[in-house]
Design an enzyme around this catalytic site. Structure first.
Site, PDB file in Angstrom:
ATOM      1  N   GLY A  66     -22.317  45.540 -62.545  1.00 34.85           N
ATOM      2  CA  GLY A  66     -21.210  46.101 -63.316  1.00 34.85           C
ATOM      3  C   GLY A  66     -20.819  47.488 -62.856  1.00 34.85           C
ATOM      4  N   CYS A  67     -21.793  48.306 -62.526  1.00 36.59           N
ATOM      5  CA  CYS A  67     -21.508  49.682 -62.103  1.00 36.59           C
ATOM      6  C   CYS A  67     -20.842  49.713 -60.728  1.00 36.59           C
ATOM      7  CB  CYS A  67     -22.785  50.515 -62.121  1.00 36.59           C
ATOM      8  SG  CYS A  67     -23.461  50.673 -63.792  1.00 36.59           S
ATOM      9  N   THR A  68     -21.241  48.819 -59.847  1.00 40.33           N
ATOM     10  CA  THR A  68     -20.607  48.734 -58.540  1.00 40.33           C
ATOM     11  C   THR A  68     -19.177  48.236 -58.672  1.00 40.33           C
ATOM     12  OG1 THR A  68     -22.728  48.397 -57.444  1.00 40.33           O
ATOM     13  CG2 THR A  68     -20.753  47.653 -56.249  1.00 40.33           C
ATOM     14  N   ALA A  71     -17.077  51.094 -60.088  1.00 37.72           N
ATOM     15  CA  ALA A  71     -16.816  52.123 -59.079  1.00 37.72           C
ATOM     16  C   ALA A  71     -15.745  51.653 -58.092  1.00 37.72           C
ATOM     17  CB  ALA A  71     -18.106  52.484 -58.340  1.00 37.72           C
TER      18      ALA A  71
END
Length: 181
Positions: A66-68, A71
């Site tokens: 999710g964070c990738t 970003a």
């Protein structure tokens, strides 16, 4: 172990994220280390705000799915944020070597990422309750005066970019002054 990780992920989605800093609140100033283009630098929020509004988005952990994805979505939308006069800054509790890699590989050199220290995590109330040592997924839009003008707190990354971009675009520039709502 896999069942534990799955259970934690389900539990995290069931617990609503919360941001204590309401719209109109002064965003706490801070200094920390960050990375842009894989290079370290010192980040001071007040200095960033001199150049216009800031989208300060907190994410739990670099290189997680999710964070990738978040970003990459911010990096793709970065030209629109810049055109609207805003700067994007990602924040997590990750260490500087991790952020240096993340700034290149996931953020695609489009914007800086910085270390959310324990003091910053507390000041912005973004401690991920179920995973100590990680930040919640919360996005703030902060105007040039340092006032919070928009908050979106949700562990689902998918609407953070569109909602913060809409908030930035909704800001009206004041003649000779900072953009406001």
């Amino acid at each position: 172990m896999r069942k534990l990780v799955l259970a934690m992920a389900v539990a995290m989605m069931a617990v609503p994220a919360s941001a204590v800093l309401p719209v109109g609140h002064r965003a706490p100033d801070f200094r920390t280390m960050g990375a842009l283009n894989g290079k370290p630098f010192r980040l001071h929020l007040a200095e960033q705000l001199r150049n216009g509004p800031v989208v300060l988005y907190f994410y739990p952990k670099a290189f997680t799915k999710g964070c990738t994805l978040e970003a990459r979505a911010f990096s793709e939308a970065n030209p629109q944020f810049v055109a609207a006069g805003a700067r994007v800054i990602g924040m997590s509790a990750d260490d500087l070597p991790t952020l240096k890699r993340f700034s290149v590989e996931a953020c695609r050199n489009a914007f800086p990422v910085a270390t959310a220290t324990p003091g910053v995590i507390k000041a912005y109330d973004v401690k991920l309750k179920l995973m100590p040592g990680h930040t919640d997924r919360t996005s703030y839009v902060i105007d040039r005066r340092g006032k919070v003008v928009f908050v979106h707190s949700d562990l689902d990354w998918s609407e953070h970019v569109s909602k913060t971009l809409a908030a930035v675009k909704a800001m009206k520039p004041v003649s000779g002054g900072p953009a406001t709502f």
